[in-house]
Design an enzyme around this catalytic site. Structure first.
Site, PDB file in Angstrom:
ATOM      1  N   CYS A   2     -40.112 -45.847  57.705  1.00 57.14           N
ATOM      2  CA  CYS A   2     -39.268 -46.376  58.775  1.00 57.14           C
ATOM      3  C   CYS A   2     -38.255 -45.348  59.293  1.00 57.14           C
ATOM      4  O   CYS A   2     -37.650 -44.624  58.527  1.00 57.14           O
ATOM      5  CB  CYS A   2     -38.488 -47.609  58.350  1.00 57.14           C
ATOM      6  SG  CYS A   2     -39.509 -48.984  57.881  1.00 57.14           S
ATOM      7  N   TRP A  75     -42.693 -48.949  59.332  1.00 58.60           N
ATOM      8  CA  TRP A  75     -43.875 -48.732  58.481  1.00 58.60           C
ATOM      9  C   TRP A  75     -43.994 -50.018  57.684  1.00 58.60           C
ATOM     10  O   TRP A  75     -43.146 -50.317  56.847  1.00 58.60           O
ATOM     11  CB  TRP A  75     -43.627 -47.512  57.604  1.00 58.60           C
ATOM     12  CG  TRP A  75     -44.590 -47.288  56.492  1.00 58.60           C
ATOM     13  CD1 TRP A  75     -44.405 -47.632  55.190  1.00 58.60           C
ATOM     14  CD2 TRP A  75     -45.856 -46.637  56.551  1.00 58.60           C
ATOM     15  NE1 TRP A  75     -45.485 -47.247  54.448  1.00 58.60           N
ATOM     16  CE2 TRP A  75     -46.386 -46.634  55.238  1.00 58.60           C
ATOM     17  CE3 TRP A  75     -46.602 -46.060  57.589  1.00 58.60           C
ATOM     18  CZ2 TRP A  75     -47.633 -46.066  54.947  1.00 58.60           C
ATOM     19  CZ3 TRP A  75     -47.829 -45.502  57.284  1.00 58.60           C
ATOM     20  CH2 TRP A  75     -48.331 -45.512  55.989  1.00 58.60           C
ATOM     21  N   ASN A 101     -34.610 -50.611  56.872  1.00 61.82           N
ATOM     22  CA  ASN A 101     -35.582 -49.804  56.125  1.00 61.82           C
ATOM     23  C   ASN A 101     -35.410 -50.195  54.665  1.00 61.82           C
ATOM     24  O   ASN A 101     -34.285 -50.285  54.186  1.00 61.82           O
ATOM     25  CB  ASN A 101     -35.249 -48.314  56.337  1.00 61.82           C
ATOM     26  CG  ASN A 101     -36.097 -47.400  55.484  1.00 61.82           C
ATOM     27  OD1 ASN A 101     -37.134 -47.810  54.957  1.00 61.82           O
ATOM     28  ND2 ASN A 101     -35.665 -46.166  55.343  1.00 61.82           N
ATOM     29  N   GLY A 102     -36.505 -50.467  53.952  1.00 63.53           N
ATOM     30  CA  GLY A 102     -36.394 -50.792  52.530  1.00 63.53           C
ATOM     31  C   GLY A 102     -36.984 -52.151  52.216  1.00 63.53           C
ATOM     32  O   GLY A 102     -37.737 -52.718  53.015  1.00 63.53           O
ATOM     33  N   GLU A 484     -56.072 -33.544  37.841  1.00 62.69           N
ATOM     34  CA  GLU A 484     -55.265 -33.581  39.066  1.00 62.69           C
ATOM     35  C   GLU A 484     -54.564 -32.235  39.290  1.00 62.69           C
ATOM     36  O   GLU A 484     -54.489 -31.754  40.424  1.00 62.69           O
ATOM     37  CB  GLU A 484     -54.257 -34.744  38.972  1.00 62.69           C
ATOM     38  CG  GLU A 484     -53.205 -34.819  40.059  1.00 62.69           C
ATOM     39  CD  GLU A 484     -53.731 -35.035  41.470  1.00 62.69           C
ATOM     40  OE1 GLU A 484     -54.957 -35.164  41.655  1.00 62.69           O
ATOM     41  OE2 GLU A 484     -52.907 -35.032  42.408  1.00 62.69           O
ATOM     42  N   LYS A 488     -55.112 -29.936  42.674  1.00 63.73           N
ATOM     43  CA  LYS A 488     -54.016 -29.466  43.530  1.00 63.73           C
ATOM     44  C   LYS A 488     -54.144 -27.965  43.763  1.00 63.73           C
ATOM     45  O   LYS A 488     -53.942 -27.479  44.865  1.00 63.73           O
ATOM     46  CB  LYS A 488     -52.640 -29.776  42.909  1.00 63.73           C
ATOM     47  CG  LYS A 488     -52.250 -31.234  42.881  1.00 63.73           C
ATOM     48  CD  LYS A 488     -51.738 -31.796  44.189  1.00 63.73           C
ATOM     49  CE  LYS A 488     -52.754 -32.548  44.966  1.00 63.73           C
ATOM     50  NZ  LYS A 488     -53.144 -33.852  44.725  1.00 63.73           N
ATOM     51  N   GLU A 491     -57.177 -27.172  46.121  1.00 62.27           N
ATOM     52  CA  GLU A 491     -57.049 -27.496  47.535  1.00 62.27           C
ATOM     53  C   GLU A 491     -55.938 -26.705  48.222  1.00 62.27           C
ATOM     54  O   GLU A 491     -56.018 -26.454  49.415  1.00 62.27           O
ATOM     55  CB  GLU A 491     -56.904 -29.003  47.779  1.00 62.27           C
ATOM     56  CG  GLU A 491     -55.830 -29.699  47.020  1.00 62.27           C
ATOM     57  CD  GLU A 491     -55.838 -31.209  47.217  1.00 62.27           C
ATOM     58  OE1 GLU A 491     -56.544 -31.734  48.084  1.00 62.27           O
ATOM     59  OE2 GLU A 491     -55.078 -31.879  46.489  1.00 62.27           O
ATOM     60  N   LYS A 609     -56.572 -35.509  55.915  1.00 58.27           N
ATOM     61  CA  LYS A 609     -55.758 -36.451  55.140  1.00 58.27           C
ATOM     62  C   LYS A 609     -56.533 -37.725  54.833  1.00 58.27           C
ATOM     63  O   LYS A 609     -56.423 -38.299  53.767  1.00 58.27           O
ATOM     64  CB  LYS A 609     -54.472 -36.761  55.923  1.00 58.27           C
ATOM     65  CG  LYS A 609     -53.498 -37.687  55.203  1.00 58.27           C
ATOM     66  CD  LYS A 609     -52.876 -37.007  54.000  1.00 58.27           C
ATOM     67  CE  LYS A 609     -52.035 -37.919  53.146  1.00 58.27           C
ATOM     68  NZ  LYS A 609     -51.884 -37.423  51.769  1.00 58.27           N
TER      69      LYS A 609
HETATM   70  C1  F6R Z   1     -56.096 -34.817  47.054  1.00 61.44           C
HETATM   71  C2  F6R Z   1     -56.289 -35.905  48.000  1.00 61.44           C
HETATM   72  C3  F6R Z   1     -57.639 -36.520  48.097  1.00 61.44           C
HETATM   73  C4  F6R Z   1     -57.528 -38.031  48.243  1.00 61.44           C
HETATM   74  C5  F6R Z   1     -58.900 -38.654  48.488  1.00 61.44           C
HETATM   75  C6  F6R Z   1     -58.822 -40.170  48.561  1.00 61.44           C
HETATM   76  O1  F6R Z   1     -54.793 -34.322  47.098  1.00 61.44           O
HETATM   77  O2  F6R Z   1     -55.391 -36.278  48.699  1.00 61.44           O
HETATM   78  O3  F6R Z   1     -58.432 -36.174  47.017  1.00 61.44           O
HETATM   79  O4  F6R Z   1     -56.950 -38.542  47.081  1.00 61.44           O
HETATM   80  O5  F6R Z   1     -59.445 -38.163  49.685  1.00 61.44           O
HETATM   81  O6  F6R Z   1     -58.003 -40.571  49.593  1.00 61.44           O
HETATM   82  P1  F6R Z   1     -57.429 -42.047  49.648  1.00 61.44           P
HETATM   83  O7  F6R Z   1     -56.550 -42.244  48.471  1.00 61.44           O
HETATM   84  O8  F6R Z   1     -56.681 -42.106  50.940  1.00 61.44           O
HETATM   85  O9  F6R Z   1     -58.605 -42.975  49.620  1.00 61.44           O
END
Ligand code: F6R
Length: 614
Positions: A2, A75, A101-102, A484, A488, A491, A609
């Site tokens: 928000c 949001w 917001n919140g 994980e 990180k 990527e 994303k």
């Molecule tokens: C890694 C990352 C991706 C997502 C994956 C699933 O940093 O962001 O591996 O975790 O593409 O995405 P969601 O959670 O949006 O289904």
């Protein structure tokens, strides 16, 4: 999450507020609105979707001139992202307009009391309830500042509130608890914003408010009090960031900003989960207790980082609920003809709610009569819409492509689901569940402590700019953390990085270890099922073959010291909750190393994303 703008001054408020909202667009939103005071009346426009929709609504039906206004980009948390739920919300007679917001944790009880007094609320939001409460106060004869102080004392949760009163056009009143709000100081005009980006083109002089404070802005000045009305001080500062840094709260990358937002995000995801009787409650749980009791198997489906959250969930659910759990990559799930029926609960974890692999997997599960529960950060997205139940994480919009606060809040939602199932199925006593909830509620402070040590992790990361290959080791709940950490690094830094279960090393991967190779090791807390000692043996094995070990181990663990070339300390927390603190240094490490290597941390190559193709 928000965006909020408030203005009182000499200029046309509409322009100042709409421009401010545009500057806050980066925060992510799904509807926008404005209210201004003109001739003793409030005039509002609000629309679902982007700011362009609001601007079109204003162009079609122009607003009167005014020099006092509030605006909001929402949001969605309580209620779908539509025109009615968009802010501002008005009190019962349309005299007070409020943006927020919140999350108001006790809004159900407050709303029920208002409704039993005959109030009609139009939206599904918690915000409208507060607008009604404020209006009751000003209608009783007190000014908006006093009204805000009184109402805030009745609210639980985290909130920024900004309100205007049609009968008092020369002031805008705001309040904050655990949610952002800054004041911009002008000449004959003053501003409010979720962050300085909202007013940076008008003034660079600002006030940082403290916790539980109410602020009143007028053309003449600014007054700050506590919720009890006693005068309070706020910290003045000069903004020397440019606009792009302002959006990132002074950080160089959205990802870094989001890493530092994690204590808040985790706290927000835990808000409102207790009923008045102390029972755990999940608002968006649309499966009945009987349906949950009938579940005899759980399959968790997800991709990437969300999949690793699912791996942690398996440990928690099996331990607390004694229900077998499988964790499956969404992209593999439906192609292997999985065994599913009405007694299988499928849990789909997705930050975006739009990942095509996960969506197709839940469609398949529902076609086989299984119930689907989504864990999702994006209200109104496709995956929760197509699921039987949903637990929303409250991370706020995640802009950096690499998931950080999305992951931590998914873990919180997984723990909440596990505890809720334990409560419903009776596999844990109420006091055991309450104890874990208390431990979870202590996690934001632990995460803060890890973040306070960021500089030493950064120095470590920068010393690895010439590294080509990194291994990550973990056991139990630390194994998904190792995976994980490796993801990180892949990527963001485009390095060869692999995560392994430490016990599996000797079955092959140890052949990869070469002289000087960095190995990051997530060390479990001491004193449980030999887990810690087995991990230490694994660390010794790689070290004996020339690895440089970077150990993440809890404070007070001295037994690890002889085997660690570098040591990152973690707060002492229970083993199942350790991922919430252990992953944070790995995020910082990847972010800093990628940055030092000159990569675009927020937009890594080849990645999107939200992956909306299978
Ligand atoms: C890694 C990352 C991706 C997502 C994956 C699933 O940093 O962001 O591996 O975790 O593409 O995405 P969601 O959670 O949006 O289904």
């Amino acid at each position: 999450m928000c965006g909020i703008v408030g203005y009182v001054g000499q200029r046309p408020a509409q322009g100042v507020v709409v421009e401010g909202l545009r500057r806050l667009e980066y925060r992510g939103y799904d509807s926008a609105g404005i209210a201004l005071v003109a001739d003793g009346e409030l005039v509002t426009r609000k629309r679902a979707g982007k700011l362009a929709n609001l601007e079109k609504a204003i162009a079609d039906d122009p607003l009167p001139e005014s020099t006092t206004a509030v605006g909001h980009t929402r949001w969605a948390t309580h209620g779908a992202p539509n025109d009615v739920n968009a802010h501002p919300h008005l009190g019962h007679a349309g005299r007070v307009a409020l943006v927020h917001n919140g999350i108001i944790e006790n809004f159900h009880a407050l709303r029920a009391a208002l409704e039993s007094d005959g109030h009609q609320l139009l939206s599904e939001t918690d915000t409208e309830t507060v607008a009604h409460l404020l209006e009751l106060q000003v209608a009783s004869g007190v000014d908006l500042t006093t009204a805000m102080q009184r109402v805030c004392q009745r609210l639980d949760g985290a909130f920024t509130l900004v309100a205007v009163d049609a009968h008092d056009p020369d002031r805008v009143v705001a309040a904050r608890r655990n949610s952002p709000l800054v004041v911009g100081l002008g000449e004959g005009e003053n501003f409010l914003g979720s962050d300085v980006a909202a007013f940076i083109e008008h003034t660079r002089e600002a006030l940082e408010l403290g916790q539980d404070q109410v602020v009143t802005i007028s053309r003449e000045g600014v007054e700050v009090t506590g919720f009890d009305g006693t005068p309070a001080a706020a910290k003045r500062f000069h903004v020397d960031w440019d606009l792009s840094a302002a959006e990132k709260d002074g950080h160089d990358w959205f990802m870094r900003k989001e890493i530092f937002e994690q204590p808040r995000a985790v706290a927000d995801s835990l808000l409102g989960r207790h009923s008045r009787t102390g029972q755990l409650q999940l608002d968006e749980m649309r499966l009945s207790d009987q349906e949950l009791r009938d579940i005899d198997k759980i399959i968790i489906i997800a991709c990437g980082t969300s999949f690793y959250a699912g791996m942690v969930a398996k440990y928690a659910i099996e331990h607390w609920c004694r229900v077998p759990v499988e964790v499956e990559l969404a992209s593999e799930f439906r192609y292997r003809d999985p065994i599913l029926d009405y007694s299988t609960l499928v849990v789909a974890i997705s930050q975006s709610g739009e990942t095509a692999d996960t969506l197709q997997a839940i469609r398949h599960a529902r076609s086989q009569r299984s119930k689907v529960l989504a864990i999702c950060n994006t209200n109104g997205s496709t995956i929760p819409r197509e699921s039987d139940a949903v637990i929303y994480t409250h991370a706020g919009p995640e802009i950096g492509v690499a998931s950080t606060k999305g992951f931590l809040t998914q873990l919180v939602a997984c723990y909440l689901l596990a505890l809720y199932l334990a409560q419903v199925k009776g596999t844990r006593f109420g006091d055991e569940i309450a104890e874990v909830m208390e431990q979870l509620e202590g996690m934001p402070a632990h995460i803060e402590r890890v973040l306070a040590d960021a500089e030493s992790v950064y120095a470590l990361a920068r010393s690895h700019v010439d590294t080509r290959s990194v291994l990550f080791l973990g056991r139990h709940a630390g194994y998904p953390v190792a995976l994980e950490g490796a993801l990180k690094l892949k990527e963001l830094a485009y390095l060869h990085a692999e995560g392994f279960a430490a016990g599996e090393l000797k079955h092959g991967p140890i052949a990869l270890v070469e002289d000087g190779m960095p190995v990051l090791c997530v060390v479990p807390p001491e004193g449980r099922d030999q887990l810690h000692d087995k991990m230490v043996s694994g660390i010794q094995e790689v070290r004996a073959r020339g690895a440089r070990t970077i150990c993440l181990a809890e404070e007070g663990d001295t037994s690890i010291e002889p085997y660690a070339d570098d040591l990152v300390r973690l707060p002492r927390v229970p083993v199942l909750l350790q991922p919430l603190v252990a992953v944070v240094p790995l995020q910082l490490f990847a972010c800093e190393l990628a940055s030092a290597m000159g990569h675009d941390v927020d937009q890594p190559r080849n990645l999107a994303k939200s992956v909306t193709v299978e």
